[in-house]
Design an enzyme around this catalytic site. Structure first.
Site, mmCIF file in Angstrom:
data_model
loop_
_atom_site.group_PDB
_atom_site.id
_atom_site.type_symbol
_atom_site.label_atom_id
_atom_site.label_comp_id
_atom_site.label_asym_id
_atom_site.label_seq_id
_atom_site.Cartn_x
_atom_site.Cartn_y
_atom_site.Cartn_z
ATOM 1 N N SER A 151 28.328 37.262 -22.750
ATOM 2 C CA SER A 151 27.347 36.249 -22.311
ATOM 3 C C SER A 151 26.119 36.217 -23.211
ATOM 4 O O SER A 151 26.214 35.833 -24.365
ATOM 5 C CB SER A 151 26.957 36.490 -20.849
ATOM 6 N N HIS A 174 31.292 32.110 -22.079
ATOM 7 C CA HIS A 174 31.539 31.243 -20.913
ATOM 8 C C HIS A 174 30.295 30.408 -20.656
ATOM 9 O O HIS A 174 29.207 30.735 -21.125
ATOM 10 C CB HIS A 174 31.906 32.110 -19.694
#
Lengths: 270, 71
Positions: A151, A174
Site C-alpha cells: 500500500s 490496491h
C-alpha cells in the site's frame, strides 16, 4: 540395584543408594592441579552491560565505537498518521522519521541512507510526507523491500534514488478503498480519488512504471481474495518497472557505496 | 483527516480504539531537550516524542520514541 519396594517396606532408611559408602578406588589418583600448559578454567563473571543489552535489545554485541557513514532507516508496521493507533499496532512515527531524515541531510558524517521497508501500509498523508522527504534528500539513498512494502509502502520504496526488492518480498498494489477507511469526516468519492491520484502520481514519477500499467495493477480483479489489486513478488516488481533490481542487503549496500563514490567524484557531499 | 491505506484489516488496526485508557502525557525537559513523555513507574518515563529542534537528538539512539529515561 533392584529391590521390591513392597517387600522391603521403608527401605529408604537402609538401602538408599546415597547411603552406601563408596570405597576409595585403588590405583590412579585424580589429578587436582592443572598440568602446566593446560588451560585454566576460570569462573565466568556476569557482565552487567551484556546482560542489559540482551534484556533490552535481544542481542549480545552492539558495536559501541563503530562509526558508519551510512544511516539505516527502517519503515515497519503501520505508518502512523495524525491519529495515534491502538497499542497493538507496531508503528512508524512520521514526526520522528522526518526530522531524522533532515538530520541525515545535515550531518556531515553521514554520506548516504539505506531505507529498509517491511510495512503493511498506513496513513496516506504521513506515508507521502516520508516519501517526499526521502526524495528531497540530496545525499544518495537506496531502498530495499524486505518482507513487504504494501500500500503506502510503495511510494516510500520508490522514493529512493535506487530501489531493491528481496526475491521473496511482496508489494500489494490496491486502490484506496471507498468504505470504512476515512475516519472523522465523511469523505466524498472525489476526495478519495484525488488522494489515490497523489499516490499514483508519486509512484509513476519516481519509478519506471507507466501510469497506465500502475492503474492496471491497482484495479486488477482475481488476484486478491475479496478485493481488487495485485500482489507483486520480487522479480515481478522489477519486471513492471516499479523497483530497479532484485537483491539482498549486500547488493543494496554495494549500490549505496557506489552512489556515494559517484556523488563524491561529481563534487562531493556537503 | 486520516485515510488509512493498508493491506491490514481495518478492524484489526483500530481494535480497542474506543476503549483505550486515558493518556497521561507530560511535557518535560530532560538534559535541556524538550520532549513528551509518559510516566511508566517511579522516575521512569517513556519517550513519546521530541519537541526539541536540535537535529542531533533525533539520531541519538537513547532518545528514540519508546525508550525509557530516568533522572
Amino acid at each position: 540395584m533392584y529391590y521390591n519396594s513392597e517387600f522391603f517396606g521403608d527401605k529408604e532408611k537402609f538401602f538408599s543408594v546415597d547411603n552406601i559408602p563408596i570405597p576409595p578406588q585403588p590405583g590412579k589418583q585424580p589429578t587436582i592441579h592443572p598440568q602446566p600448559g593446560s588451560p585454566v578454567r576460570r569462573k565466568a563473571k556476569p557482565n552487567p552491560k551484556k546482560v542489559e543489552t540482551i534484556k533490552e535489545l535481544g542481542e549480545v554485541n552492539v558495536p559501541a565505537n563503530f562509526q558508519s557513514n551510512i544511516h539505516c532507516m527502517t519503515i515497519v508496521g503501520q505508518v502512523e498518521g495524525h491519529m495515534v493507533l491502538p497499542p497493538q499496532n507496531k508503528t512508524t512515527k512520521y514526526e520522528h522519521i522526518i526530522p531524522q531524515i533532515v538530520a541525515v541531510e545535515q550531518n556531515p558524517n553521514i554520506e548516504g541512507m539505506l531505507v529498509v521497508l517491511n510495512t503493511v501500509g498506513g496513513d496516506v498523508e504521513a506515508g507521502l510526507a516520508i516519501a517526499e522527504t526521502i526524495r528531497g534528500l540530496s545525499k544518495p539513498t537506496v531502498s530495499i523491500v524486505m518482507g513487504g512494502g504494501h500500500s503506502i509502502g510503495t511510494p516510500i520504496a520508490v522514493s529512493a534514488d535506487y530501489s531493491f526488492i528481496a526475491p521473496t518480498a511482496t508489494m500489494t498494489i490496491h486502490p484506496i478503498r471507498l468504505t470504512g477507511l476515512v475516519i472523522g469526516v465523511p469523505a466524498t468519492m472525489d476526495y478519495l480519488e484525488r488522494m489515490q491520484d497523489r499516490v499514483v502520481q508519486f509512484v509513476t514519477e519516481n519509478s519506471n512504471i507507466s501510469e497506465e500499467n500502475f492503474r492496471k495493477l491497482m484495479f486488477k480483479i482475481g488476484e486478491l481474495s475479496q478485493d481488487i489489486g495485485t500482489v507483486v513478488v520480487g522479480k515481478d516488481a522489477v519486471k513492471y518497472g516499479l523497483i530497479n533490481e532484485v537483491g539482498g542487503m549486500s547488493q543494496a549496500l554495494q549500490k549505496l557505496k557506489q552512489l556515494i563514490e559517484e556523488k563524491k567524484s561529481q563534487g562531493g557531499i556537503h | 483527516m486520516d485515510v488509512i491505506y493498508t493491506t491490514y484489516p481495518l478492524d484489526l488496526v483500530l481494535e480497542n480504539k474506543g476503549q483505550e485508557e486515558e493518556f497521561n502525557f507530560q511535557y518535560i525537559s530532560y538534559n535541556g531537550i524538550e520532549m513528551q513523555v509518559e510516566p511508566v513507574g517511579w522516575n521512569k518515563f517513556k519517550i513519546i516524542r521530541l519537541y526539541c529542534t536540535d537535529l542531533k537528538h533525533y539520531l541519538d539512539s537513547n532518545l528514540q520514541p519508546g525508550s525509557i529515561i530516568s533522572f
